[in-house]
Scaffold this motif. Sequence first.
Motif, PDB file in Angstrom:
ATOM      1  N   VAL A 661       0.779  -1.291  -0.021  1.00  0.00           N
ATOM      2  CA  VAL A 661      -0.013   0.055   0.070  1.00  0.00           C
ATOM      3  C   VAL A 661       0.824   1.295  -0.018  1.00  0.00           C
ATOM      4  CG1 VAL A 661      -1.803   1.460   1.075  1.00  0.00           C
ATOM      5  CG2 VAL A 661      -1.946  -1.196   1.031  1.00  0.00           C
ATOM      6  N   GLY A 663       3.743   1.553  -1.396  1.00  0.00           N
ATOM      7  CA  GLY A 663       4.122   1.538  -2.835  1.00  0.00           C
ATOM      8  C   GLY A 663       3.217   2.266  -3.631  1.00  0.00           C
ATOM      9  N   VAL A 664       1.818   1.861  -3.455  1.00  0.00           N
ATOM     10  CA  VAL A 664       0.764   2.444  -4.231  1.00  0.00           C
ATOM     11  C   VAL A 664       0.540   4.189  -3.993  1.00  0.00           C
ATOM     12  CG1 VAL A 664      -1.734   2.552  -4.571  1.00  0.00           C
ATOM     13  CG2 VAL A 664      -0.711   0.453  -4.108  1.00  0.00           C
ATOM     14  N   ILE A 666       3.344   5.790  -3.015  1.00  0.00           N
ATOM     15  CA  ILE A 666       4.430   6.513  -3.742  1.00  0.00           C
ATOM     16  C   ILE A 666       3.972   6.775  -5.096  1.00  0.00           C
ATOM     17  CG2 ILE A 666       6.849   6.273  -4.378  1.00  0.00           C
ATOM     18  CD1 ILE A 666       7.264   4.649  -1.776  1.00  0.00           C
ATOM     19  N   VAL A 667       3.497   5.402  -5.815  1.00  0.00           N
ATOM     20  CA  VAL A 667       3.478   5.716  -7.244  1.00  0.00           C
ATOM     21  C   VAL A 667       2.285   6.703  -7.704  1.00  0.00           C
ATOM     22  CG1 VAL A 667       2.652   4.379  -9.165  1.00  0.00           C
ATOM     23  CG2 VAL A 667       4.046   3.456  -7.576  1.00  0.00           C
ATOM     24  N   LEU A 668       1.459   6.700  -6.946  1.00  0.00           N
ATOM     25  CA  LEU A 668       0.105   7.502  -7.511  1.00  0.00           C
ATOM     26  C   LEU A 668       0.483   8.903  -7.022  1.00  0.00           C
ATOM     27  CD1 LEU A 668      -3.086   5.568  -6.466  1.00  0.00           C
ATOM     28  CD2 LEU A 668      -2.063   6.065  -8.619  1.00  0.00           C
ATOM     29  N   LEU A 670       3.628  10.163  -7.002  1.00  0.00           N
ATOM     30  CA  LEU A 670       4.524  10.605  -8.138  1.00  0.00           C
ATOM     31  C   LEU A 670       3.923  11.037  -9.331  1.00  0.00           C
ATOM     32  CD1 LEU A 670       7.814   8.222  -7.430  1.00  0.00           C
ATOM     33  CD2 LEU A 670       7.538  11.064  -7.455  1.00  0.00           C
ATOM     34  N   LEU A 671       3.013  10.289  -9.771  1.00  0.00           N
ATOM     35  CA  LEU A 671       2.183  10.383 -10.970  1.00  0.00           C
ATOM     36  C   LEU A 671       1.218  11.482 -11.109  1.00  0.00           C
ATOM     37  CD1 LEU A 671       1.427   6.966 -12.543  1.00  0.00           C
ATOM     38  CD2 LEU A 671       2.832   8.748 -13.476  1.00  0.00           C
ATOM     39  N   MET A 672       0.669  11.715  -9.984  1.00  0.00           N
ATOM     40  CA  MET A 672      -0.503  12.699 -10.094  1.00  0.00           C
ATOM     41  C   MET A 672      -0.342  13.828  -9.649  1.00  0.00           C
ATOM     42  SD  MET A 672      -3.484   9.769  -9.191  1.00  0.00           S
ATOM     43  CE  MET A 672      -4.756  11.120  -9.838  1.00  0.00           C
TER      44      MET A 672
ATOM     45  N   VAL B 211       1.404  -0.589 -10.664  1.00  0.00           N
ATOM     46  CA  VAL B 211       1.498  -1.161  -9.476  1.00  0.00           C
ATOM     47  C   VAL B 211       1.264  -2.900  -9.842  1.00  0.00           C
ATOM     48  CG1 VAL B 211       0.166  -1.714  -7.312  1.00  0.00           C
ATOM     49  CG2 VAL B 211       0.442   0.635  -7.905  1.00  0.00           C
ATOM     50  N   PRO B 221       8.652  -1.120  -3.405  1.00  0.00           N
ATOM     51  CA  PRO B 221       8.507  -1.970  -1.981  1.00  0.00           C
ATOM     52  C   PRO B 221       7.086  -3.007  -2.348  1.00  0.00           C
ATOM     53  CG  PRO B 221       7.248   0.008  -1.865  1.00  0.00           C
ATOM     54  CD  PRO B 221       7.716  -0.201  -3.262  1.00  0.00           C
ATOM     55  N   PHE B 222       7.134  -3.484  -3.560  1.00  0.00           N
ATOM     56  CA  PHE B 222       6.130  -4.588  -3.837  1.00  0.00           C
ATOM     57  C   PHE B 222       6.714  -6.185  -3.707  1.00  0.00           C
ATOM     58  CE2 PHE B 222       5.535  -0.694  -6.207  1.00  0.00           C
ATOM     59  CZ  PHE B 222       4.202  -0.321  -5.433  1.00  0.00           C
TER      60      PHE B 222
END
Lengths: 673, 486
Positions: A661, A663-664, A666-668, A670-672, B211, B221-222
């Motif tokens: 979670v 990670g999710v 972080i990704v979102l 950074l993207l949004m 993801v 971290p996955f």
Amino acid sequence: MASTDIFVVLIITLPLAGFLLNGIMGLSSRSFREKKGFIGLVSNLAVFIPFGLSLLLFFNMTSGSEPVFVHLFNWISVGSFGVDIAYQVDQLSILMTMVVTGVGAFIHMYSIGYMKHDPGFWKFFAYLNLFIFAMLNLVLADNLLLLFLGWEGVGLCSYLLIGFWYEEMANSSAAKKAFIYNRIGDFAFLIGLFLIFKYTGTLNITEVLQSLEAMPHEVKVAVGLLFFVGATGKSAQIPLFVWLPDAMAGPTPVSALIHAATMVTSGIYLISRMSAFYVQVPEVMIVIAAVGALTAIMAATIALTQYDIKRVLAYSTVSQLGYMFLALGAGGFTAAMFHVVTHAFFKACLFLGSGSVIHTMEHAEHELHEEGKDVHFDPQDMRYMGGLRKYMPSTYKTFMISTLAIAGIPPLAGFFSKDEILVMAFNSGLGEHAGALYMALWVIGMVTALLTALYMFRLTLRTFHGSFKLPQVFDEAKGSEQYLHESPSSMTIPLWVLAVAALVGGFIGVPNFIASTFTHEAAHINLLHDWLHTVTAGHKIVLSHATEWLLMAISIGVAVGGMILGYKLFNKDRGEASDESLAERFGVMYEIWSEKYNLDEIYEGYISRPLVRFSDRVLATFDMKVLDGTVNAVGGITRLFGSLFRYLQTGVTSNYALALVVGVIIVLSLLMI
Amino acid sequence: MNYLQDLYNFIPSVVVAVGGLITLLIVSFQEKSRGSASIYWTTIISLAAALGLSIQDLFEPGGTVFSEMASYGGYAAFGQVVILFATLFCLFVSREYLEEIEHDFGEVYSLVLFATVGMLSLASANDLVMIFIGLETMSLSLYVLAGLIREEKVGSEASLKYFLLGAFSTGFLLYGMALLYGAAGTTNLVEIGQQTDGGVLFWAGAGLLLVGFFFKISAVPFHMWTPDVYQGTPTTITAYFATASKSATFVALIFVLSRVFPQETIPQWSEVIRVIAILTMILGNLVALVQDNVKRMLAYSSIAHAGYLMVGLAAGTPEGYSAVMYYLLAYTLMNVGAFGVVAYYEMQHGFQYNEIENYAGLGFERPIFGVMLSIFLFSLAGIPPFVGFIGKYQVFAAAINADLVGLAIVGVLASAASVYYYLRVMVYLYMRESDEPAALRKPGFLITASLVILAALTIYFGIAPGGVTDLLNGFYSSGSLALLGN
């Protein structure tokens, strides 16, 4: 693929295949190692077939043929820098290929008999094949990096083969010595490569030679000198020649193949290949000529005082290589290549002949031991020999032919090539650039020619003429003559082949003036000149026919004079007494000669020991305290972080899901955002 | 008729699928549950046939099938070649190993074949639905394979963890797909890329989709599942996880990145990849440093390699994608090889004989295996002249050419740290003495021959990368990717 391409690929890859087959099978199967007939056959075919193919290529070429480039694959490609595995077949490289595979083939054949009882038979032939492969890469490479690969490859094989009987410390040390001295030269070569690449942006030989104007003159001088230093390592010149005499610790066929006929000429090949470059730096040419001439006379004087027959030949090789460098420095690139070829014939023959002698001396020692007699002697020392011509007629005759050839007795091979070198030196002596110096070098060359005849007749006469000394030195060895015998035909056939080549090989380079004196027009009887004129640059001969005749007469006079002197001094058991009287007459100088100018001791005392001391006291401390300390600290910190991160891995699945979670997020984010 | 033509173009996957069904049939009709030669060889033959067909496809121009759901030929075929090659060699080294640990059930081979069909579909997907089908077909089979040794705690633990976390991540993936469909009104990758407005919906969907991929390639971290699953799975199957499934996911990810995202958005998504790549390289390598179990070390090493691969992706250029494809080939060769030797060593003393102490002095027993393991590890460490060096060189060069110098520096430093743990294995192999010297059993022909081939290829592609590189670059200049990309 054109047939030329296929031929070239086969020439290159067959020796490699031989190496791989014998090497891998020998490594993995003990029973294979005993199949000596098969091993010998494979490795001989792996050289004889390329020899045949290179002859075919040769006969399909003319002196005007364009070079053929065989591109196998792209080797390195980094940005704009690219190097291919590609080969260049032209008049110069095919000449070297024929010498390497031709002489190599007969030495392979000779080795079958010579190494028959050696347990490392398979390894020996695997190494020999690998050597041929590396040497062919060296001479056929179309770029300097591949050439360097071959250059290093032959160095490696030389190391492996000098130390072939590595159980003895002396042999291993000799191998190491050869390798290290070569490395010094290689280092210079490598820096030269870097400079060339920096200024021309390529390592392809043709392109480099076309873009020479991109290099400032000082850089050219530097590159010329660096390449020459590389050549002094591989081709055993001052100051790096001391490894070659020690290299005789290897089996005799190795001495013949690597340390006389082929590898040691690679420095000369390199400079000839780059001849268009070298003619632009006359100051470097002077250095080359001077070093060559000095090496020639230095080694010749040492050769006069040695008793080990292989060592005499080794110093003789150094001396002859010096001649070749004298020729290069005098602008006689063709003359140098000519001497490479003829020298390969007679020196290989001499080494193989000495091997035959050593073989029979070892046999005699062995038989004496069988009789229960406790006789120990050095089977390479000429003081125990003498009179062998009765027992080994073929060895004697071939040895004598080669001796006459190297001494420069017309019309044998060595006469023509050595004469051409001296003519070129004299010719440069008349040039405007440092004429006096070249004249002096010519004189040195003449003196060396006299010495050559002298030490060679000393060697031959003390070995084969007079009476057999072994029973005279050891009472127990009475009657040991019965154990002396001629070597088997697998050894004498190569001797005869090489002797015939030494006898007639000179006719490929008969000087043109001989014909034009009589016909009064330009003649083209010098086949080698014709053959190489498109691929090597070089100086024109400015001498008149009369001068050339005079020079030839002088060199004949010197050679014959040396021969007669040698005969008087050393025939019929006068050898020992003459050596003593020589020692007396030359006093300190003789001592210096027999001590080999103390070069080993000088290097040891002034370079190697201070270096070791410096490393030990300063560098080692720095290394242990500063470098190791830093490295260990970095490593320790890294490991510390590793162990910390390790605790994140709890093994609990819900923690893993939590990380996911995170990670999710972080990704979102950074993207949004 | 058109449909038949499509099936024909998609023939490698069809062959593998049929092979899977046949083996399943044989399983149901056979008395004995283990060690069936007919099942094994049916599997091998169908995989080899599919490999041959997809190699042939490499040189075809390529196109799409099933209403543009999937692509075939050219670039897609390269992914399939890598996957099939990995599967085939994993099974070659598996034969003796699975027999030894008494788990060579017929179903194993069916599952591998079905998983492979999933991978092949994933690696050629041109549509979100196809991605999902491929990914799930692959994953479901892998969940079962992970728990193959269910009698052991680690085995069932591996399976359960993999399944739970996999299902969790699939939720994100599917949600992302739904959002993308909402944003673009289509599930076709190329059309999404053409019709997107680059709004919030699009980026949220794209992020969640990524993801799902990051989970499968075990990016930090996955990655948390990876060490536990790799350790609990039979070693040769672990090799299959680490190579085939990862290659399939990466190939699909390349399709997604180059098709779904418009050219001008590269800086935006590249940033995510960069951050994740840095985390992955650092953490993967650092934790690998302190592992004492070789299999676990290789698991972290595979995480680290995913990081290097992402460096190539972050470049966002054709050069970067080609580099990643080459790296996948390299990674497959050396990883199947390394796991293969580990499996061979393991066979002596049964499952779990993987502590680094167990390797003391093994290099001198059966020297050929010691040498091969050293070759694979040197290659993994990125030391020339092995293929791993060329792979790393290409991805880092691509990053530098895309002005990602900092990223490349992190990559090189991380890679330098990795040398430590690879060499450590060799230290044990050759420089430590064992108290109880293990006499290694005589290896079978199949495992020896396949490892020798892998070692030879590791060297060959390290010396002469030219052919494959030219092929890959050709896909962009005139071939299949130029045709389909945006």
